[in-house]
Design a protein around this motif. Structure first.
Motif, short mmCIF file in Angstrom:
data_model
loop_
_atom_site.label_atom_id
_atom_site.label_comp_id
_atom_site.label_asym_id
_atom_site.label_seq_id
_atom_site.Cartn_x
_atom_site.Cartn_y
_atom_site.Cartn_z
N MET A 41 0.81 -1.22 0.00
CA MET A 41 0.00 0.00 0.00
C MET A 41 0.84 1.27 0.00
SD MET A 41 -3.21 -0.97 0.05
CE MET A 41 -4.15 0.40 0.72
N ASN A 42 2.16 1.14 0.11
CA ASN A 42 3.04 2.30 0.17
C ASN A 42 2.93 3.12 -1.12
OD1 ASN A 42 5.09 4.17 0.45
ND2 ASN A 42 6.65 2.67 1.05
N PRO A 43 2.45 4.38 -1.05
CA PRO A 43 2.28 5.18 -2.28
C PRO A 43 3.59 5.64 -2.88
CG PRO A 43 1.79 6.51 -0.34
CD PRO A 43 2.01 5.11 0.15
N THR B 279 2.94 -0.94 -7.99
CA THR B 279 2.25 -1.95 -7.20
C THR B 279 0.88 -2.15 -7.83
OG1 THR B 279 1.17 -0.39 -5.68
CG2 THR B 279 3.40 -1.14 -5.08
N PHE B 280 0.14 -3.12 -7.31
CA PHE B 280 -1.23 -3.32 -7.81
C PHE B 280 -2.03 -2.03 -7.71
CE2 PHE B 280 -5.70 -4.21 -6.98
CZ PHE B 280 -6.03 -5.04 -8.04
N TRP B 281 -1.86 -1.29 -6.61
CA TRP B 281 -2.68 -0.10 -6.37
C TRP B 281 -2.25 1.08 -7.24
CZ3 TRP B 281 -6.54 -2.07 -4.00
CH2 TRP B 281 -6.34 -3.12 -3.11
N THR B 282 -0.95 1.28 -7.39
CA THR B 282 -0.51 2.40 -8.23
C THR B 282 -0.91 2.19 -9.68
OG1 THR B 282 1.68 1.41 -8.59
CG2 THR B 282 1.47 2.92 -6.75
N LEU B 283 -0.79 0.95 -10.16
CA LEU B 283 -1.09 0.67 -11.56
C LEU B 283 -2.58 0.71 -11.86
CD1 LEU B 283 1.53 -2.15 -12.08
CD2 LEU B 283 1.42 -0.05 -13.42
N THR B 284 -3.41 0.22 -10.93
CA THR B 284 -4.85 0.19 -11.18
C THR B 284 -5.51 1.54 -10.88
OG1 THR B 284 -5.20 -0.78 -8.98
CG2 THR B 284 -5.11 -2.29 -10.84
N ILE B 285 -5.23 2.11 -9.73
CA ILE B 285 -5.86 3.39 -9.36
C ILE B 285 -5.23 4.55 -10.13
CG2 ILE B 285 -6.32 5.01 -7.48
CD1 ILE B 285 -6.33 2.59 -5.57
N GLY B 286 -3.90 4.67 -10.02
CA GLY B 286 -3.23 5.75 -10.73
C GLY B 286 -3.38 5.64 -12.23
N GLY B 287 -3.23 4.42 -12.75
CA GLY B 287 -3.38 4.22 -14.19
C GLY B 287 -4.76 4.57 -14.69
N THR B 288 -5.80 4.27 -13.91
CA THR B 288 -7.17 4.60 -14.32
C THR B 288 -7.34 6.11 -14.46
OG1 THR B 288 -8.10 2.61 -13.29
CG2 THR B 288 -9.61 4.46 -13.68
N PHE B 289 -6.86 6.88 -13.50
CA PHE B 289 -6.98 8.33 -13.58
C PHE B 289 -6.25 8.88 -14.81
CE2 PHE B 289 -8.55 8.09 -9.30
CZ PHE B 289 -9.28 9.25 -9.11
N ILE B 290 -5.04 8.37 -15.05
CA ILE B 290 -4.25 8.85 -16.19
C ILE B 290 -4.97 8.58 -17.50
CG2 ILE B 290 -2.14 8.44 -17.53
CD1 ILE B 290 -0.71 7.98 -14.85
N TRP B 291 -5.48 7.36 -17.66
CA TRP B 291 -6.07 7.00 -18.95
C TRP B 291 -7.48 7.52 -19.12
CZ3 TRP B 291 -2.98 6.33 -22.63
CH2 TRP B 291 -1.72 5.79 -22.38
N ALA C 119 11.92 15.49 -0.10
CA ALA C 119 12.49 14.75 -1.22
C ALA C 119 12.27 13.25 -1.11
CB ALA C 119 13.99 15.06 -1.34
N ASP C 120 12.29 12.71 0.11
CA ASP C 120 12.15 11.28 0.28
C ASP C 120 10.73 10.86 0.67
OD1 ASP C 120 14.84 10.78 -0.31
OD2 ASP C 120 15.42 11.32 1.74
N SER C 121 9.80 11.79 0.58
CA SER C 121 8.40 11.44 0.85
C SER C 121 7.50 11.98 -0.25
CB SER C 121 7.98 11.98 2.22
OG SER C 121 8.21 13.38 2.29
N TRP C 122 7.21 13.27 -0.20
CA TRP C 122 6.28 13.87 -1.16
C TRP C 122 6.79 13.75 -2.60
CZ3 TRP C 122 1.48 15.24 -1.66
CH2 TRP C 122 1.08 16.22 -2.55
N TYR C 123 8.07 14.05 -2.84
CA TYR C 123 8.62 14.01 -4.19
C TYR C 123 8.91 12.58 -4.67
CZ TYR C 123 9.34 19.05 -3.59
OH TYR C 123 9.17 20.38 -3.36
N SER C 124 8.93 11.63 -3.73
CA SER C 124 9.17 10.23 -4.11
C SER C 124 7.88 9.47 -4.40
CB SER C 124 9.94 9.52 -2.99
OG SER C 124 11.23 10.07 -2.84
N LEU C 125 6.75 10.17 -4.36
CA LEU C 125 5.47 9.54 -4.65
C LEU C 125 5.50 8.90 -6.04
CD1 LEU C 125 2.61 9.49 -3.20
CD2 LEU C 125 1.96 11.28 -4.80
N SER C 126 4.88 7.74 -6.20
CA SER C 126 4.83 7.09 -7.50
C SER C 126 4.29 8.04 -8.56
CB SER C 126 3.93 5.85 -7.44
OG SER C 126 3.73 5.31 -8.74
N TYR C 127 4.94 8.06 -9.72
CA TYR C 127 4.52 8.97 -10.80
C TYR C 127 3.08 8.72 -11.24
CZ TYR C 127 5.06 5.17 -14.20
OH TYR C 127 4.92 4.00 -14.89
N LEU C 128 2.57 7.52 -10.97
CA LEU C 128 1.20 7.18 -11.36
C LEU C 128 0.16 7.87 -10.47
CD1 LEU C 128 1.76 3.39 -12.03
CD2 LEU C 128 1.14 5.10 -13.75
N TYR C 129 0.59 8.41 -9.35
CA TYR C 129 -0.34 9.11 -8.45
C TYR C 129 -0.41 10.62 -8.70
CZ TYR C 129 -1.28 5.06 -5.46
OH TYR C 129 -1.71 3.84 -4.98
#
Length: 596
Positions: A234-236, A241-253, A516-526
């Motif tokens: 669940m780490n953003p 991960t399953f969540w970044t690809l499905t949730i983040g990917g859905t918003f992008i597409w 830099a190691d929290s907010w800026y390290s967020l998965s690009y899919l989010y």
């Protein structure tokens, strides 16, 4: 045997295959210019007179999605980070469902040509103008990058002349867009998606033969940690991960299929709402086929180079060059097949660029010319063709600028993706929330853009550490360098105990901010979900405080339950169940009467 550094370059047959792809694309434009010579309205040129059917439109939607970035970068992504990228198929499914149920019915019933026309109908002219200008700027920039980046990758591996390829593809694309309009764009996309799949399959089939079967490729991928499908962390901050690809990917597409002019313009050109919906669902089949092809191509790439990574060994300078390197490596014994793969990559560029040119002409005519200048349809049609030519030239020029940008290319591509989230939030406010007003809409858009750009630019300046991106192990243990830096191949067994994760020590850099190691390290899919959420939240709050509840919105500008296919399906099954229950009740009454 695979991996000889002296791969050579294109031969005459390869150039012939590439040239044929360009000639057929141009010929389609000439045909539709001649076939529609008596039709002189902008509607015929920009949206095909709304007479297109589901199958060609679905293939065109697929081709527009399948850019050269998909052909070159997606397999390299699987090669470096594993087959978990294939979970993007879930996001494509959700995207098609949301687009079909929420955005398509509203745009189609309004019979609009430009999606930004909706913003004036729903909010005001200022909102429409902001959206239009922003779309034009980002699309020209992105299209230049789409032309230049694959040309550079292919030039450095195949030896094909860089600017010869850039100018020839740009000129041909501009030619058929200017001559034939949307019909030419759609039918060239149909041809080009066939070329792209053929290019993919040529590499995949040859890889299977070289490696001795599919099972060997799967086994190599398993031992190399590439079959990492099920990661439910669940780490953003984790890249994939399953969540970044499905949730983040859905918003992008959804921001691409739901509101982007290049995609919307295709399905609203269908002759009926049913055809438009069918085109989206047929397109989903194409998207899933592409996901399977890209993932398996990435696994083939790993299986062949598992003992000697060409990127680490310095045989290619960027991961995007891995697929053309593989094509030149394993297909060179069959003259013409390397040309087919390169034609596939450039077909991806052509389909994306032609979509952009046609969309740019459409929004310029509908949003910047028609509302201010009254002209005849014939004159507008000629202006549309002139705009297609002008935007094609601008995109080629932008490719020249992209060549000077160096490291800014990735930043520009990321920013282009980040913009989609706030724009999705703007359209969501209009379609789903009747009380959202123009003040709230503009406030939400600006807020969403501010946050997503801050996040995206910060991520470019302070990249996420490898502990979060988690690149998988690449090795050069099977490489032997000679004095001339050529590469001789051996096939040592892989170590029985190996770490699947490349761990690179990170030095503490002075001045690196706490974020830099929290907010800026967020998965690009989010990035996109955050932009959308901020835009909607701020838009709703501002609307409520500026009299939004008093706003009376026309019903055709928002989504109603009657617009949704799921509502009609629910009613249909409910009526069937009710009819069945009524018949059973009557039968029971008849039985009781007989017994009496």
């Amino acid at each position: 045997w695979p991996g000889d550094s002296s791969l050579g370059s294109f031969v005459a047959v390869d150039y012939v295959v590439f040239a044929l792809m360009l000639l057929v694309s141009a010929a389609i434009g000439v045909y539709y210019a001649w076939a529609d010579r008596s039709q002189s309205s902008t509607g015929d040129f920009l949206i095909g007179g709304r007479r297109l059917t589901a199958v060609p439109v679905s293939l065109s939607l697929t081709a527009s999605f399948m850019s050269a970035i998909t052909v070159l970068a997606s397999p390299a992504e699987v090669y470096r980070y594993g087959a978990i990228f294939g979970l993007m198929g879930f996001s494509y499914t959700m995207t098609v469902l949301v687009t079909s149920e929420v955005f398509l019915p509203v745009f189609y019933k309004l019979a609009i040509t430009s999606t930004y026309e909706y913003l004036e109908l729903r909010f005001n002219r200022a909102t429409r103008l902001v959206g239009t200008l922003f779309f034009i700027f980002q699309t020209i920039l992105y299209t230049g990058i789409v032309i230049y980046t694959p040309a550079l990758a292919l030039n450095q591996v195949t030896g094909m002349d860089l600017w010869g390829a850039v100018i020839s593809t740009g000129v041909v694309c501009t030619f058929y867009c200017t001559m034939g309009g949307l019909k030419a764009v759609v039918w060239t996309d149909v041809f080009q998606v066939g070329i792209m799949l053929a290019g993919f399959l040529s590499v995949i089939i040859r890889s299977v033969l070289v490696q001795g079967g599919v099972l060997n490729i799967v086994s190599d991928s398993h031992h190399g940690g590439r079959l990492n499908f099920w990661d439910f962390d669940m780490n953003p901050l984790r890249r994939h991960t399953f969540w970044t690809l499905t949730i983040g990917g859905t918003f992008i597409w959804v921001s691409v299929y739901g509101i982007n002019q290049a995609q919307v313009q295709r399905y609203i050109s269908c002759k009926s709402l049913a055809n438009a919906r069918l085109s989206l669902y047929l397109n989903l089949i194409g998207l899933l086929v592409i996901v399977v092809c890209t993932v398996f191509a990435g696994l083939c790439l790993y299986s062949i180079y598992k003992n000697c990574d060409p990127w680490t060994a310095g045989l290619v300078s960027k991961p995007d060059q891995l697929m053309p390197y593989l094509a030149m490596d394993i297909l060179r014994v069959y003259p013409g097949l390397p040309g087919l793969f390169v034609a596939a990559a450039y077909s991806g560029s052509l389909s994306t660029v032609s979509s952009s040119i046609n969309a740019l002409a459409a929004v310029t005519v509908e949003d910047l010319i028609k509302p201010h200048i009254h002209m005849s349809e014939k004159r507008l049609s000629w202006i549309s063709k002139g705009l297609s030519f002008m935007y094609g030239a601008l995109c080629i020029g932008m490719a020249g600028l992209a060549s000077l940008m160096g490291g800014a290319l990735e930043a520009a591509s990321s920013i282009f993706g980040i913009i989609g989230g706030p724009l999705l939030g703007l359209f969501t406010l209009g379609i789903l929330f009747p009380f959202a007003n123009s003040t709230g809409a503009l406030s939400g858009l600006v807020s969403g853009l501010t946050v997503s750009l801050w996040l995206g630019i910060g991520a470019q300046i302070f990249p996420a550490p490898p502990e979060m991106t988690r690149p998988l192990l690449l090795t050069t243990e099977g490489c032997n360098f000679t004095a001339t830096d050529s590469l001789n191949w051996t096939s040592p067994a892989l170590p029985t105990e190996q770490s699947f994760i490349t761990t690179i020590p990170i030095e503490n850099i002075d001045g690196r901010p706490p974020l830099a190691d929290s907010w800026y390290s967020l998965s690009y899919l989010y990035f996109s979900p955050i932009g959308t959420t901020v835009a909607v939240t701020v838009g709703l709050i501002v609307s409520l405080f500026t009299g939004g509840m008093k706003l009376k919105t026309e019903s055709n500008l928002t989504l109603t339950k009657e617009d949704m296919m799921s509502y009609h399906l629910f009613r249909f099954f409910k009526e069937r169940v009710s009819a069945t229950e009524l018949n059973q009740h009557r039968n029971q009454e008849c039985v009781q009467r007989r017994n009496l």
